[in-house]
Scaffold this motif. Structure first.
Motif, PDB file in Angstrom:
ATOM      1  N   VAL A 443       0.861  -1.180   0.000  1.00 32.87           N
ATOM      2  CA  VAL A 443       0.000   0.000   0.000  1.00 32.87           C
ATOM      3  C   VAL A 443       0.898   1.230   0.000  1.00 32.87           C
ATOM      4  O   VAL A 443       1.831   1.326   0.804  1.00 32.87           O
ATOM      5  N   ILE A 444       0.608   2.162  -0.909  1.00 30.12           N
ATOM      6  CA  ILE A 444       1.418   3.373  -1.065  1.00 30.12           C
ATOM      7  C   ILE A 444       0.517   4.578  -0.864  1.00 30.12           C
ATOM      8  O   ILE A 444      -0.566   4.667  -1.455  1.00 30.12           O
ATOM      9  N   ARG A 445       0.944   5.499  -0.045  1.00 24.77           N
ATOM     10  CA  ARG A 445       0.155   6.713   0.179  1.00 24.77           C
ATOM     11  C   ARG A 445       0.573   7.763  -0.839  1.00 24.77           C
ATOM     12  O   ARG A 445       1.697   8.273  -0.813  1.00 24.77           O
ATOM     13  N   LEU A 452      -2.724   3.867  -2.999  1.00 29.56           N
ATOM     14  CA  LEU A 452      -2.583   2.918  -4.099  1.00 29.56           C
ATOM     15  C   LEU A 452      -2.229   1.563  -3.518  1.00 29.56           C
ATOM     16  O   LEU A 452      -1.372   1.468  -2.628  1.00 29.56           O
ATOM     17  N   ALA A 453      -2.871   0.504  -4.008  1.00 21.78           N
ATOM     18  CA  ALA A 453      -2.584  -0.848  -3.513  1.00 21.78           C
ATOM     19  C   ALA A 453      -2.364  -1.789  -4.685  1.00 21.78           C
ATOM     20  O   ALA A 453      -2.996  -1.666  -5.742  1.00 21.78           O
ATOM     21  N   LEU A 473     -14.828   5.542   2.791  1.00 21.12           N
ATOM     22  CA  LEU A 473     -14.308   5.407   1.430  1.00 21.12           C
ATOM     23  C   LEU A 473     -15.078   6.347   0.511  1.00 21.12           C
ATOM     24  O   LEU A 473     -16.294   6.226   0.355  1.00 21.12           O
ATOM     25  N   LEU A 474     -14.377   7.281  -0.090  1.00 20.78           N
ATOM     26  CA  LEU A 474     -15.002   8.207  -1.026  1.00 20.78           C
ATOM     27  C   LEU A 474     -15.126   7.577  -2.409  1.00 20.78           C
ATOM     28  O   LEU A 474     -16.138   7.727  -3.084  1.00 20.78           O
ATOM     29  N   SER A 475     -14.081   6.848  -2.823  1.00 24.68           N
ATOM     30  CA  SER A 475     -14.124   6.147  -4.111  1.00 24.68           C
ATOM     31  C   SER A 475     -13.055   5.063  -4.117  1.00 24.68           C
ATOM     32  O   SER A 475     -12.016   5.181  -3.462  1.00 24.68           O
ATOM     33  N   VAL A 476     -13.335   3.992  -4.871  1.00 24.58           N
ATOM     34  CA  VAL A 476     -12.367   2.921  -5.104  1.00 24.58           C
ATOM     35  C   VAL A 476     -12.336   2.654  -6.601  1.00 24.58           C
ATOM     36  O   VAL A 476     -13.369   2.380  -7.206  1.00 24.58           O
ATOM     37  N   LEU A 477     -11.151   2.745  -7.193  1.00 25.37           N
ATOM     38  CA  LEU A 477     -10.989   2.584  -8.635  1.00 25.37           C
ATOM     39  C   LEU A 477     -10.052   1.424  -8.923  1.00 25.37           C
ATOM     40  O   LEU A 477      -8.953   1.354  -8.369  1.00 25.37           O
ATOM     41  N   HIS A 528     -10.377  -9.320 -10.459  1.00 26.17           N
ATOM     42  CA  HIS A 528      -9.724  -8.066 -10.097  1.00 26.17           C
ATOM     43  C   HIS A 528      -8.338  -8.043 -10.712  1.00 26.17           C
ATOM     44  O   HIS A 528      -7.641  -9.067 -10.758  1.00 26.17           O
ATOM     45  N   SER A 529      -7.919  -6.891 -11.193  1.00 30.78           N
ATOM     46  CA  SER A 529      -6.592  -6.772 -11.799  1.00 30.78           C
ATOM     47  C   SER A 529      -5.475  -6.884 -10.769  1.00 30.78           C
ATOM     48  O   SER A 529      -4.341  -7.208 -11.106  1.00 30.78           O
ATOM     49  N   GLY A 530      -5.801  -6.594  -9.500  1.00 30.69           N
ATOM     50  CA  GLY A 530      -4.789  -6.584  -8.456  1.00 30.69           C
ATOM     51  C   GLY A 530      -4.199  -5.215  -8.185  1.00 30.69           C
ATOM     52  O   GLY A 530      -3.325  -5.069  -7.331  1.00 30.69           O
ATOM     53  N   VAL A 531      -4.681  -4.183  -8.903  1.00 32.96           N
ATOM     54  CA  VAL A 531      -4.199  -2.814  -8.714  1.00 32.96           C
ATOM     55  C   VAL A 531      -5.401  -1.899  -8.551  1.00 32.96           C
ATOM     56  O   VAL A 531      -6.333  -1.937  -9.378  1.00 32.96           O
TER      57      VAL A 531
END
Length: 540
Positions: A443-445, A452-453, A473-477, A528-531
């Motif tokens: 996980v990267i801030r 980003l995960a 959670l405002l959004s998950v892309l 899921h793509s994993g990203v």
């Protein structure tokens, strides 16, 4: 040097030499002026011993998604006759790496390989008077050359320098070669100390001042037993002095011709219990190579081998994260040239890179991997490649791995400033079996509110460390498994909500091969793509 029978394609590209840059005291590999993450794979010891074998094994490595291959240069092949070097041994590896589109890390298999000396040339092996071997307590010869022999050290250093010089002659304008390993898992296997007459003479003499200083011993000592006691501790410190100064002399000879980073690797002192296997292992000098750079000997190695940029662990057993911390601190940087290639290894790679800032990882035996291991390792490398541009000191990052065998309450807390993320294993309704890889990720801030995960098989929830406010959670892309654009933006595959975020309360990454029971009537999306990225907000 004689004529080179293997052509290395000429290139006009000007390349900046690879180097280690230190940000906040932690090493980062820089190639052509840019940070470089080694997504590596080490081939089997004999897999690149001919041009045909090198091309085949390197192509197999590339198919798994590595960007760098690790391969040995054996002393016996490079200098089969004393003073006559075979540059083709190096040329073959460089040419095969370029053909496969890979970078290359060379492993010098000189006098020491896995606690023995099987790669020494015949003219060294057959002349024990000039090149003495370590002797056991009964005076019998072992399979390991004595590190206290000046003749062996000088011959090894001369060959290593010639090898490094050849690399510079053919690669200075291209920089296929990124780093060089000096020897391989050095030490004396099977015995705690060399009892050769010359070694005995040194053992009963006063230890050098730099040894005593590194060991924290004040004042001169008459002999090694007076300094370290009459037992294994004295034996191991003595052999560490021998091997560390030997390898530093070899590295120093190569340093005269190149600025490439040098490192040596470690056969760890882990307990190994493999039923039916005669593999040596344990926690007594001799059951692992005595004198090698195990954790307890790292201060001495760092003091006695200043021409090594890194001292690194080969990790197959033991507490992976603890080992990473120990070796990362000792060298102000971490690289893992050998590790497992299975599901455990995939998860461990994310811990090394995400949590401990490793400059790279390299599963061993990459060229013989078969499905389904290859599928999972390839997927892991692709995920690391997708977030590679964001793995820099300007962004906080955390890595984790939760093995599948742990209980359902197992979790890892990832602490960022003002935010705590709890990672647990994602268990869909009616799960058939836990994936072999467990849950792993990085996980990267990216900003105060955006994360980003990359990884598989986990659920992330956000918490206020102070327990005062809620974090929503405002959004998950979900994004493709490709690096971000120059502006940091990524294409969007899906905007996730509802069931795919547990009603806006959790951030999901299903496992690659997760299976859900067909009996349970409500399916869960496991594609899921994993990203993905997640934007959060705070509620008072």
């Amino acid at each position: 040097m004689p004529a080179v029978p293997v052509a290395v394609e000429a290139t006009s590209r000007t390349a900046t030499g690879p180097s280690l840059r230190y940000d906040a005291g932690v090493a980062q590999l820089v190639v052509d002026g840019q940070p470089y993450l080694v997504r590596g794979g080490e081939v089997h010891n004999s897999a690149a011993s001919t041009p045909e074998a090198a091309r085949s094994s390197f192509a197999a490595a590339a198919a798994v998604g590595v960007n760098t291959v690790l391969a040995p240069v054996p002393w016996d092949a490079f200098e089969p006759v004393e003073g006559q070097f075979e540059p083709a041994v190096v040329d073959v590896l460089v040419a095969a790496a370029r053909e496969a589109g890979l970078r290359l890390i060379l492993l010098w298999f000189g006098a020491y390989k896995n606690g023995a000396s099987s790669y020494a040339p015949a003219w060294v092996k057959t002349d024990p008077d000039r090149f003495p071997r370590c002797l056991d307590k009964k005076g019998a010869q072992t399979g390991t050359l004595s590190p206290f022999s000046a003749a062996t050290r000088e011959a090894d250093a001369h060959a290593f320098a010639a090898m490094v010089l050849r690399v510079e002659e053919i690669d200075a304008q291209h920089r296929t070669v990124l780093m060089v390993q000096v020897e391989n898992e050095p030490g004396l296997l099977g015995h705690s100390r060399d009892h050769d007459p010359h070694a005995e003479e040194l053992f009963t003499a006063a230890p050098p001042a730099d040894v005593l200083e590194a060991a924290g011993i004040t004042g001169p000592q008459p002999d090694w037993t007076s300094a370290f006691g009459d037992g294994l501790d004295a034996d191991e410190h003595f052999m560490t002095w021998g091997f560390a100064t030997y390898i530093d002399a070899v590295a120093r000879a190569g340093r005269a011709h190149t600025t490439l980073p040098f490192f040596t690797n470690t056969w760890l002192d882990s307990e190994i219990d493999l039923p039916g296997s005669a593999l040596a292992g344990g926690q007594r000098p001799g059951t692992y190579p005595s004198g090698g750079p195990v954790a307890g000997m790292l201060p001495l190695w760092r003091a006695l081998a200043p021409h090594l940029d890194l001292i690194v662990p080969d990790i197959y057993f033991g507490d992976f994260s603890e080992i990473c911390v120990t070796y990362g601190a000792a060298s102000d940087g971490l690289f893992i040239p050998e590790m497992r290639r299975d599901g455990q290894g995939v998860g461990d790679a994310f811990v090394a890179v995400g949590q401990h800032g490793a400059i790279g990882v390299s599963p061993f035996g990459i060229d013989s991997i078969t499905e389904p291991e290859a599928t999972h390792l390839r997927d892991g490398f692709e995920l690391l490649a997708a977030v590679d541009p964001d793995l820099h000191p300007g962004h906080e990052r955390r890595g984790f791995h939760i093995p599948p065998s742990t209980d359902s309450d197992a979790h890892v807390d990832l602490h960022f400033g003002g935010v705590r993320l709890r990672a647990t294993r994602l268990v869909p309704f009616g799960e058939v079996a836990a994936p072999a890889q467990g849950a792993f990720g990085v996980v990267i801030r990216l900003s105060a509110t955006r994360f980003l995960a990359a990884g598989r098989g986990f659920t992330l929830t956000f918490h206020d460390p102070a327990g005062v406010r809620q974090i929503g959670l405002l959004s998950v892309l979900e994004h493709p498994r490709s690096p971000s654009h120059d502006d940091g933006e990524r294409p969007v595959l899906r905007r996730l909500n509802g069931d795919e975020t547990a009603g806006g309360t959790a951030w999901f990454h299903p496992a690659l091969a997760q299976q859900q029971s067909e009996v349970f009537p409500i399916p869960m999306s496991l594609q899921h793509s994993g990203v993905s990225t997640c934007e959060v907000y705070w509620l008072d």
